[in-house]
Scaffold this active site. Structure first.
Site, PDB file in Angstrom:
ATOM      1  N   SER A  89       0.824  -1.192   0.000  1.00  0.00           N
ATOM      2  CA  SER A  89       0.000   0.000   0.000  1.00  0.00           C
ATOM      3  C   SER A  89       0.859   1.242   0.000  1.00  0.00           C
ATOM      4  O   SER A  89       2.073   1.175   0.102  1.00  0.00           O
ATOM      5  CB  SER A  89      -0.927   0.002   1.209  1.00  0.00           C
ATOM      6  OG  SER A  89      -1.816  -1.078   1.145  1.00  0.00           O
ATOM      7  N   ASP A 232      -4.282  -5.547  -6.775  1.00  0.00           N
ATOM      8  CA  ASP A 232      -3.709  -5.523  -5.432  1.00  0.00           C
ATOM      9  C   ASP A 232      -2.577  -6.526  -5.233  1.00  0.00           C
ATOM     10  O   ASP A 232      -2.742  -7.722  -5.483  1.00  0.00           O
ATOM     11  CB  ASP A 232      -4.830  -5.824  -4.439  1.00  0.00           C
ATOM     12  CG  ASP A 232      -4.449  -5.546  -3.001  1.00  0.00           C
ATOM     13  OD1 ASP A 232      -3.264  -5.346  -2.730  1.00  0.00           O
ATOM     14  OD2 ASP A 232      -5.359  -5.536  -2.160  1.00  0.00           O
TER      15      ASP A 232
END
Length: 248
Positions: A89, A232
């Site tokens: 992230s 992701d």
């Protein structure tokens, strides 16, 4: 998203991993291996994904930085104490983003401020019942537009090679069906990996069914276009330090 952890999939604490370089690793020429700050030890800050729950590692980072500032002064930043920052992230990237004076642009305490300010717009309330179920069958729950705009505004034209610290950011290519790892070492050997940080962060923050995948293109050393179709990084390496493929 570190930036603030651009929003991964599962919860996890901040892991500080230390690994000794083997004699074989020491023999590799750069950029195959990062150069340790102290002797033969490489310090790695690995930040798990976690979506909105990125507030948890954000809180830990803020506490750690506060204690370090008590020892080394108010200008101390998390990035000063690690050779490599890894994460799925943007959280890991915030501490490595340079300001005009060549210092981290953000303090660790700013990570949670990002979440609290932007998460309601990144993950807005959605309708339930039959209409909500029908919409979920047609695509991701959220369009990701607010996340994209915030990340692009925050990172601008900054590229992988411009971070203050070495970084490792995993993603997954849904067209090639394989992990795609963006790192400081890779971009030195492969110019097509020197992508915009905004594209890398958006890609690594696109959990399936929640946010749309991200497509972007770069150029290789011969000027040929390379396409990326990414989601992701938590799909393959929610905690990058546990994945051997992230360190090859």
């Amino acid at each position: 998203m570190p930036i603030m952890q651009a929003l991964g999939r599962s919860t996890g604490p901040v892991h500080v991993a230390r690994r000794l370089l083997s004699s074989r690793a020491l023999s590799l020429s750069p950029p195959a291996s990062p150069q340790p700050r102290y002797g033969s030890i490489i310090t790695v800050l690995s930040i798990d994904g976690g979506g909105v729950r990125g507030i948890i590692p954000g809180t830990i980072l803020a506490f750690l930085e506060e204690k370090l500032q008590e020892l080394d002064g108010p200008d101390a930043r998390i990035a000063d104490y690690f050779d490599v920052v890894a994460g799925t992230s943007t959280g890991g990237l915030v501490a490595t983003m340079p300001n005009p004076k060549g210092r981290p642009l953000f303090a660790a305490k700013d990570i949670n401020k990002f979440y609290l300010e932007h998460c309601p717009n990144i993950f807005p309330a959605i309708c339930k019942g039959p209409m909500g179920w029908l919409r979920s069958m047609m695509g991701p729950k959220y369009n990701g537009q607010h996340l994209h705009s915030v990340v692009k505004e925050l990172l601008g034209d900054t590229r992988v090679h411009q971070t203050l610290k070495n970084i490792v950011i995993p993603t997954f290519d849904i067209k090639l069906l394989q992990p795609t790892i963006f790192s400081t070492y890779d971009e030195m050997r492969d110019i097509s990996k020197n992508a915009l940080l905004s594209d890398v962060c958006i890609s690594s923050s696109a959990p399936p069914t929640y946010l749309p995948g991200h497509h972007f293109e770069t150029k290789d050393k011969d000027g040929k276009t390379r396409a990326f179709n990414l989601i992701d990084g938590g799909v393959v390496a929610n905690n990058p330090v546990t994945r051997e493929s992230c360190w090859r």
